[in-house]
Enzyme design. Structure first.
Site, mmCIF file in Angstrom:
data_model
loop_
_atom_site.group_PDB
_atom_site.id
_atom_site.type_symbol
_atom_site.label_atom_id
_atom_site.label_comp_id
_atom_site.label_asym_id
_atom_site.label_seq_id
_atom_site.Cartn_x
_atom_site.Cartn_y
_atom_site.Cartn_z
ATOM 1 N N LYS A 61 -0.676 67.279 2.790
ATOM 2 C CA LYS A 61 -2.009 67.800 2.443
ATOM 3 C C LYS A 61 -1.929 69.312 2.192
ATOM 4 O O LYS A 61 -2.523 69.827 1.245
ATOM 5 C CB LYS A 61 -3.010 67.504 3.568
ATOM 6 C CG LYS A 61 -3.361 66.024 3.698
ATOM 7 C CD LYS A 61 -4.228 65.771 4.928
ATOM 8 C CE LYS A 61 -4.485 64.281 5.140
ATOM 9 N NZ LYS A 61 -5.294 64.016 6.347
ATOM 10 N N ALA A 87 -4.755 68.535 8.750
ATOM 11 C CA ALA A 87 -4.613 67.681 9.937
ATOM 12 C C ALA A 87 -4.574 66.216 9.519
ATOM 13 O O ALA A 87 -4.989 65.857 8.419
ATOM 14 C CB ALA A 87 -5.798 67.928 10.883
ATOM 15 N N ASP A 88 -4.083 65.390 10.418
ATOM 16 C CA ASP A 88 -4.135 63.951 10.179
ATOM 17 C C ASP A 88 -4.199 63.239 11.528
ATOM 18 O O ASP A 88 -3.746 63.768 12.539
ATOM 19 C CB ASP A 88 -2.906 63.468 9.400
ATOM 20 C CG ASP A 88 -3.150 62.068 8.840
ATOM 21 O OD1 ASP A 88 -3.914 61.946 7.873
ATOM 22 O OD2 ASP A 88 -2.622 61.099 9.414
ATOM 23 N N THR A 89 -4.786 62.054 11.521
ATOM 24 C CA THR A 89 -4.942 61.284 12.755
ATOM 25 C C THR A 89 -4.654 59.808 12.470
ATOM 26 O O THR A 89 -5.069 59.296 11.435
ATOM 27 C CB THR A 89 -6.401 61.394 13.283
ATOM 28 O OG1 THR A 89 -6.759 62.777 13.359
ATOM 29 C CG2 THR A 89 -6.544 60.773 14.660
ATOM 30 N N SER A 124 -2.298 65.347 14.318
ATOM 31 C CA SER A 124 -1.440 66.499 14.010
ATOM 32 C C SER A 124 -2.282 67.621 13.435
ATOM 33 O O SER A 124 -3.362 67.390 12.877
ATOM 34 C CB SER A 124 -0.384 66.119 12.981
ATOM 35 O OG SER A 124 -1.028 65.832 11.740
#
Length: 207
Positions: A61, A87-89, A124
């Site tokens: 991203k 961010a990522d989840t 993250s």
């Protein structure tokens, strides 16, 4: 030496996410920021470990937004740096990684599984200092334990449609979900997609 928090408040911040929850959390932290969505093909990035996957996605991203901004070189120290937050989840349930549900049926299947059970949320954060090129990254993990969720509540949640936009169809803060959350080991903001403590730490480190 300037207080890192003061320096962070002086920085221009870009949130590289279209998530309403992440916007809300960053605003609660007292930051002014602009928003840019990365629009990457998340399914094209696969790894077995959830920690590796969320970091790889947040990095991708960041790369997509940097490319769109046309940033090629980096200046050294600058009084007003620009910091990009991506961010990522994902949710891990019985060892399986779950991203956003692809349909209402899948969302229903996901939520039914959490009823009386446990979901692990791995998130993250990658902070890129666009002025210096410094990049800081980290991940965190929370466990969410649920009471039994009645079928009619699951139906209403799924019909609402919002669960299709979140990892694992898991929306802790939704008024229909909240009463059925038993215990959170970790942080609610981490479960919602942006751990405040990790964000603060990485923002300061990126300066």
């Amino acid at each position: 030496m300037a207080n890192p928090k003061f320096k962070t408040k002086q920085a221009k911040i870009i949130l590289g996410s279209s998530s309403m929850a992440r916007r809300k959390i960053l605003a609660e932290m007292g930051y002014d920021f602009t928003v840019m969505a990365a629009d990457i093909d998340e399914k094209s990035i696969r790894t077995k470990k959830p920690e590796d996957l969320v970091l790889a996605l947040a990095e991708a991203k960041a790369d997509a937004i940097i490319s769109r901004l046309g940033i090629t070189g980096h200046k050294e120290e600058n009084a007003h740096p620009t910091l990009l937050i991506t961010a990522d989840t994902v949710v891990v349930y019985e060892g399986m990684i779950r991203e956003k549900p692809s349909s209402k049926e899948e969302a229903r299947h996901f939520i039914k599984g959490y009823s009386g059970g446990c979901a692990i949320v791995v998130g993250s954060i990658v902070i890129t200092n666009l002025t210096t090129g410094i990049k800081k990254r980290g991940w965190d993990r929370s466990e969410v334990y649920f009471h039994d969720i009645p079928d009619e509540v699951i139906d209403r949640l799924v019909d609402d449609g919002v669960t299709l936009n979140v990892a694992g169809g898991l929306m802790l803060e939704h008024p229909l979900t909240a009463p059925f959350v038993d215990t959170v080991i970790g942080t609610p903001d981490g479960v919602m997609g942006l751990s405040k403590s990790l964000t603060e730490k990485l923002l300061e480190e990126s300066l």
